[in-house]
Design a protein around this motif. Structure first.
Motif, PDB file in Angstrom:
ATOM      1  N   ARG A  78      -1.167  -6.008  -8.081  1.00 60.89           N
ATOM      2  CA  ARG A  78      -0.757  -7.395  -7.824  1.00 60.89           C
ATOM      3  C   ARG A  78      -0.142  -7.595  -6.450  1.00 60.89           C
ATOM      4  NH1 ARG A  78       0.812  -6.524 -13.078  1.00 60.89           N
ATOM      5  NH2 ARG A  78       2.954  -6.130 -12.449  1.00 60.89           N
ATOM      6  N   GLN A  79       0.733  -6.679  -6.046  1.00 60.04           N
ATOM      7  CA  GLN A  79       1.421  -6.864  -4.764  1.00 60.04           C
ATOM      8  C   GLN A  79       0.441  -6.836  -3.595  1.00 60.04           C
ATOM      9  OE1 GLN A  79       4.584  -7.773  -4.448  1.00 60.04           O
ATOM     10  NE2 GLN A  79       4.772  -7.696  -6.673  1.00 60.04           N
ATOM     11  N   ILE A  80      -0.523  -5.946  -3.660  1.00 61.79           N
ATOM     12  CA  ILE A  80      -1.536  -5.859  -2.602  1.00 61.79           C
ATOM     13  C   ILE A  80      -2.381  -7.129  -2.577  1.00 61.79           C
ATOM     14  CG2 ILE A  80      -3.641  -4.655  -1.871  1.00 61.79           C
ATOM     15  CD1 ILE A  80      -2.317  -2.064  -2.945  1.00 61.79           C
ATOM     16  N   HIS A  81      -2.849  -7.561  -3.749  1.00 56.07           N
ATOM     17  CA  HIS A  81      -3.714  -8.742  -3.806  1.00 56.07           C
ATOM     18  C   HIS A  81      -2.960 -10.006  -3.420  1.00 56.07           C
ATOM     19  CE1 HIS A  81      -6.312  -6.359  -6.867  1.00 56.07           C
ATOM     20  NE2 HIS A  81      -6.562  -6.018  -5.625  1.00 56.07           N
ATOM     21  N   ARG A  82      -1.691 -10.087  -3.783  1.00 59.17           N
ATOM     22  CA  ARG A  82      -0.892 -11.258  -3.407  1.00 59.17           C
ATOM     23  C   ARG A  82      -0.763 -11.349  -1.888  1.00 59.17           C
ATOM     24  NH1 ARG A  82       3.375 -10.266  -6.383  1.00 59.17           N
ATOM     25  NH2 ARG A  82       2.561 -11.429  -8.163  1.00 59.17           N
ATOM     26  N   ALA A  83      -0.527 -10.214  -1.247  1.00 60.46           N
ATOM     27  CA  ALA A  83      -0.405 -10.204   0.218  1.00 60.46           C
ATOM     28  C   ALA A  83      -1.738 -10.539   0.876  1.00 60.46           C
ATOM     29  CB  ALA A  83       0.098  -8.837   0.683  1.00 60.46           C
ATOM     30  N   TRP A 123       0.838  -1.203   0.000  1.00 60.04           N
ATOM     31  CA  TRP A 123       0.000   0.000   0.000  1.00 60.04           C
ATOM     32  C   TRP A 123       0.872   1.253   0.000  1.00 60.04           C
ATOM     33  CZ3 TRP A 123      -4.897   0.581  -1.148  1.00 60.04           C
ATOM     34  CH2 TRP A 123      -5.782  -0.501  -0.993  1.00 60.04           C
ATOM     35  N   HIS A 124       1.917   1.265   0.815  1.00 61.77           N
ATOM     36  CA  HIS A 124       2.832   2.418   0.829  1.00 61.77           C
ATOM     37  C   HIS A 124       3.392   2.675  -0.568  1.00 61.77           C
ATOM     38  CE1 HIS A 124       3.800   1.852   5.404  1.00 61.77           C
ATOM     39  NE2 HIS A 124       2.607   2.376   5.196  1.00 61.77           N
ATOM     40  N   ASP A 125       3.746   1.595  -1.253  1.00 66.13           N
ATOM     41  CA  ASP A 125       4.307   1.723  -2.597  1.00 66.13           C
ATOM     42  C   ASP A 125       3.285   2.328  -3.560  1.00 66.13           C
ATOM     43  OD1 ASP A 125       6.436   1.054  -4.640  1.00 66.13           O
ATOM     44  OD2 ASP A 125       4.779  -0.137  -5.434  1.00 66.13           O
ATOM     45  N   LEU A 126       2.034   1.874  -3.472  1.00 64.63           N
ATOM     46  CA  LEU A 126       0.983   2.427  -4.334  1.00 64.63           C
ATOM     47  C   LEU A 126       0.800   3.915  -4.082  1.00 64.63           C
ATOM     48  CD1 LEU A 126      -1.428   1.889  -6.337  1.00 64.63           C
ATOM     49  CD2 LEU A 126      -2.854   1.662  -4.276  1.00 64.63           C
TER      50      LEU A 126
END
Length: 262
Positions: free
Chosen positions: A231-236, A42-45
């Motif tokens: 993708r990164q959020i959904h993967r986590a 989330w921080h990255d987004l």
């Protein structure tokens, strides 16, 4: 479908529904954060679209229990959370006190904020737009509240249109029901209320990115950029969901739209 006399009644039902959900809101993946991996995603987004938060004022609309407010606070924003459910705000304020954050949580309507003109550098919403009764008016309101050069970040999706995995899940649910296995009775009234509300909001056929983008441009935002890289959020999140739910989340039309006020 139940007949209602005015939009006010529908909006009041939406408010009541989310107040009812407050007690268990933070127990669900996709609402609260359950891992450092998801927090960092989330921080990255946020950094990708909004930059560093230092010295910037952010308004988190429909802030709920303060999940997004705290993520924004993590990366330096001076955050105000606005929600119209006292039950949600009570949890948000308790969380803020526990974490010793200085987030300001206010009771208010995301479609009519009563905030000053040109007063925020950033507005962020998560899973709000799909519930809006009058999104055109809401987008005009958010445009008014942002400073020139300010950015709106909408994180949302089409949670209505079927995907291959949601269709498969429905078939499996029917199969299990035939063996006497079904949803807990306590979940059924909430599900019925959710479906009834969804059938009457503006985006009853699903909040697709192209329509939201077009409406934001009409409100005066320029540029408006849709980002489908979630993708990164959904993967986590999927690590805390059943396999079927995790696959369904990844298959859905979910996005972040960043819109700038010229």
């Amino acid at each position: 479908m139940t007949t209602h006399s005015s939009n006010f009644n529908l909006r009041d039902e939406i408010k009541e529904y989310w107040s009812m959900r407050a007690a268990t809101f933070d127990q669900q993946p996709g609402h609260e954060i359950f891992s450092d991996q998801e927090r960092l995603a989330w921080h990255d987004l946020f950094r990708r679209h909004l930059g560093d938060g230092t010295g910037k004022r952010a308004l988190d609309l429909a802030s709920g229990t303060g999940v997004i407010s705290h993520l924004m606070h993590d990366i330096g924003f001076e955050v105000t959370g606005l929600d119209w459910s006292e039950a949600m705000l009570e949890k948000a304020r308790a969380k803020s006190k526990q974490r010793q954050s200085n987030i300001r949580f206010l009771l208010g309507d995301a479609e009519n904020t009563l905030e000053d003109d040109n007063s925020y550098d950033v507005i962020v919403t998560r899973h709000l737009v799909w519930t809006l009764v009058d999104p055109a008016a809401a987008f005009a309101e958010w445009f008014r509240v942002l400073k020139p050069g300010g950015k709106l970040l909408v994180v949302d999706g089409d949670f209505v249109s079927p995907t291959w995995i949601s269709s498969l899940n429905r078939v499996m649910a029917g199969f299990l029901k035939s063996f006497g296995l079904k949803r807990e009775a306590a979940e059924m009234p909430q599900l019925k209320t959710h479906q009834d509300i969804l059938s009457r909001v503006h985006f009853s056929q699903g909040a697709r990115a192209d329509e939201v983008t077009s409406m934001l441009k009409t409100a005066g935002f320029d540029p408006v950029v849709a980002d489908f890289n979630m993708r990164q959020i959904h993967r986590a999140q999927s690590k805390h969901l059943t396999l079927a739910k995790g696959l369904e989340r990844r298959a859905q039309h979910r996005y972040a739209i960043c819109a700038t006020k010229p």
